[in-house]
Scaffold this active site. Structure first.
Site, PDB file in Angstrom:
ATOM      1  N   ASN A   8       0.826  -1.202   0.000  1.00  0.00           N
ATOM      2  CA  ASN A   8       0.000   0.000   0.000  1.00  0.00           C
ATOM      3  C   ASN A   8       0.862   1.254   0.000  1.00  0.00           C
ATOM      4  O   ASN A   8       0.980   1.926  -1.017  1.00  0.00           O
ATOM      5  CB  ASN A   8      -0.941  -0.012   1.218  1.00  0.00           C
ATOM      6  CG  ASN A   8      -2.097   0.962   1.072  1.00  0.00           C
ATOM      7  OD1 ASN A   8      -1.962   1.996   0.441  1.00  0.00           O
ATOM      8  ND2 ASN A   8      -3.234   0.638   1.647  1.00  0.00           N
ATOM      9  N   ASP A   9       1.483   1.554   1.121  1.00  0.00           N
ATOM     10  CA  ASP A   9       2.232   2.806   1.244  1.00  0.00           C
ATOM     11  C   ASP A   9       3.398   2.896   0.266  1.00  0.00           C
ATOM     12  O   ASP A   9       3.717   3.982  -0.226  1.00  0.00           O
ATOM     13  CB  ASP A   9       2.751   2.963   2.677  1.00  0.00           C
ATOM     14  CG  ASP A   9       1.622   3.005   3.696  1.00  0.00           C
ATOM     15  OD1 ASP A   9       0.586   3.634   3.395  1.00  0.00           O
ATOM     16  OD2 ASP A   9       1.764   2.418   4.777  1.00  0.00           O
ATOM     17  N   VAL A  10       4.033   1.758  -0.043  1.00  0.00           N
ATOM     18  CA  VAL A  10       5.226   1.788  -0.894  1.00  0.00           C
ATOM     19  C   VAL A  10       4.894   2.001  -2.363  1.00  0.00           C
ATOM     20  O   VAL A  10       5.794   2.168  -3.189  1.00  0.00           O
ATOM     21  CB  VAL A  10       6.057   0.504  -0.728  1.00  0.00           C
ATOM     22  CG1 VAL A  10       6.562   0.382   0.700  1.00  0.00           C
ATOM     23  CG2 VAL A  10       5.270  -0.727  -1.139  1.00  0.00           C
ATOM     24  N   VAL A  11       3.584   1.987  -2.730  1.00  0.00           N
ATOM     25  CA  VAL A  11       3.171   2.286  -4.100  1.00  0.00           C
ATOM     26  C   VAL A  11       2.198   3.465  -4.119  1.00  0.00           C
ATOM     27  O   VAL A  11       1.481   3.667  -5.097  1.00  0.00           O
ATOM     28  CB  VAL A  11       2.521   1.058  -4.781  1.00  0.00           C
ATOM     29  CG1 VAL A  11       3.546  -0.048  -4.992  1.00  0.00           C
ATOM     30  CG2 VAL A  11       1.337   0.532  -3.956  1.00  0.00           C
ATOM     31  N   ALA A  41       0.443   3.558   7.183  1.00  0.00           N
ATOM     32  CA  ALA A  41       0.655   4.985   7.419  1.00  0.00           C
ATOM     33  C   ALA A  41      -0.661   5.735   7.604  1.00  0.00           C
ATOM     34  O   ALA A  41      -0.672   6.927   7.898  1.00  0.00           O
ATOM     35  CB  ALA A  41       1.431   5.602   6.254  1.00  0.00           C
TER      36      ALA A  41
END
Length: 466
Positions: A395-398, A435
């Protein structure tokens, strides 16, 4: 054992630790590195037992600790490894504090003159406050990683900030240093009040340093606390004049610091802000703006059709893949696609999952060929020429919000999955990532969501691929 034999044994153990670190620097040699580390630690422990005066107590403590460790290791899932690592760091920090207290209470038992010499007091001061900060900070990190925020707000994955937070931290740090100086220069009779005050403030600072750090930055926190635990052990090693503690602690501290620096560069964070707990302190975009949004969803059969007809596929693994234990099913899916002439690669973000190297370990467990696994800087430029980006539980890393000023993750480099021609995303639900941010990637016209447990979804995809 003679002093020379002890020194030689510790030297050999130290060399083995260095070889272990070298081996762990690459997946191909990681197992060999682990063997070196195990042999080195066994040698260090046996040497310590040979020189201790109460071997019965030492063996008893090792038996109890070993039994507890074996039980925990057997029960802990791979997805809980970050919490376990944080817990282990806390114990190292607490051990440093307890040893320092024992030395201050009875220096003669450790071969230290009484009153404690000036140099030893400085070493005790450093080892104690670093150990105390490591302990309480690791406890907060454990709570955040374990998702205990609903039970106790200090463990919230969202940054906890308050007005004047940095000034409070600075004031406490100055008082702690002042108390430490008072301990160093005090006589034997007046050593306990400043030592106790310094230790108590250090415990509080450990909490205050970690609570403003948001969930997306927790992998860096784990690395940072790893470094702290090493320095704490090294500081106590100087006090006890134990070369093994000094060397092993320095290796852990320096390697943890280097890893933290590398990860900070990958996340566009300030290294000194990480050390001081000053990043992640401001909330940006919220998880849900209240705006009604729609997504396109499909089935495993739809995904299988798109993957089978693609020329190139990049798989982006995330924490959801780890939770579902889907790595073996993903490898089987990749093998079927490769057999059909599809180019398949894996894109790894430095902070994917909950600890450094989390995704690499999962894929290595499934024996995914190393040449298919690429780091962010090596593969990001290829997304624009890729037919399908398949995001599994990430999720957060993309999240393209990293490119939006004001976002809580603004400036963090991401895997640019949104540039692929087609984006497939597997998630259990539309819940925000760790996050606490919504992800615009999910609402793009070229994105198709497939909801469900990652392992079940991928197994259905494998069945649907002809």
């Amino acid at each position: 054992m003679s002093a020379n034999q002890v020194a030689l044994s510790y030297l050999v153990a130290s060399v083995l630790f260095i070889l272990a670190l070298k081996g762990l620097s690459h997946p191909d040699s990681a197992r060999r590195g682990n063997r070196f580390g195990i042999i080195g630690m066994a040698l260090a422990v046996l040497t310590t037992l040979a020189v201790t005066g109460r071997i019965d107590l030492a063996i008893g403590a090792m038996a109890i600790g070993g039994a507890i460790g074996a039980l925990v290791a057997k029960r802990v899932e791979m997805t809980q490894m970050p919490e376990l690592v944080a817990a282990m760091h806390s114990l190292v920090g607490l051990a440093a504090v307890l040893i320092a207290i024992a030395v201050v209470n009875n220096p003669g038992a450790f071969g230290i003159p009484n009153p404690i010499p000036f140099g030893n007091r400085i070493e005790l001061f450093i080892g104690t406050f670093v150990g105390a900060i490591t302990f309480s900070g690791s406890v907060i990190a454990f709570g955040k990683l374990a998702g205990l925020g609903k039970q106790f707000r200090l463990f919230s994955s969202a940054p906890i900030v308050f007005r004047g937070q940095h000034m409070v931290n600075l004031a406490l740090a100055l008082v702690m240093v002042g108390a430490g100086i008072a301990f160093v220069v005090s006589g034997d009779a007046g050593k306990w009040p400043p030592f106790g005050l310094m230790t108590a403030i250090a415990f509080v600072l450990g909490v205050l340093i970690i609570i403003p750090i948001g969930g997306a930055d927790m992998p860096v926190v784990i690395s940072m606390l790893n470094s702290y635990s090493g320095w704490a052990a090294s500081g106590i090693g100087f006090s006890l004049e134990n070369s093994m503690l000094i060397i092993a602690g320095s290796l852990v501290g320096s390697s943890g610091a280097i890893l933290s620096y590398i990860m900070c560069r990958a996340m566009n964070r300030s290294f000194f802000s990480v050390i001081l707990g000053g990043f992640g302190g401001a909330e940006g975009a919220t998880a849900d703006s209240g705006e009604q949004k729609t997504v396109k969803s499909g089935s495993a059969e739809d995904v299988a059709f798109l993957l089978s007809n693609a020329e190139s596929v990049i798989i982006v693994p995330g924490y959801g893949l780890a939770v579902a234990r889907a790595q073996h099913a993903v490898k089987e899916m990749a093998q079927k696609l490769i057999a059909r002439g599809v180019t398949v690669r894996y894109a790894i973000h430095p902070v994917a999952g909950r600890m450094p190297g989390h995704m690499n370990v999962l894929l290595a467990e499934a024996e995914v060929p190393y040449e298919q696994v690429l780091e962010m800087e090596d593969i990001n430029s290829d997304f624009g020429n890729t037919d399908v980006a398949f995001v599994l539980g990430a999720n957060d890393v993309v999240n393209p919000l990293a490119e939006t000023p004001g976002s809580a993750i603004y400036g963090m480099p991401i895997l640019e999955a949104h540039k692929a021609r087609t984006v497939l995303v597997n998630k259990r639900s539309m819940a925000a990532g760790y996050a606490g941010l919504d992800n615009p990637l999910f609402y793009m016209d070229k994105t198709m969501m497939v909801f469900g447990d990652a392992k079940k979804v991928v197994e259905d995809i494998v069945k649907a691929i002809e």
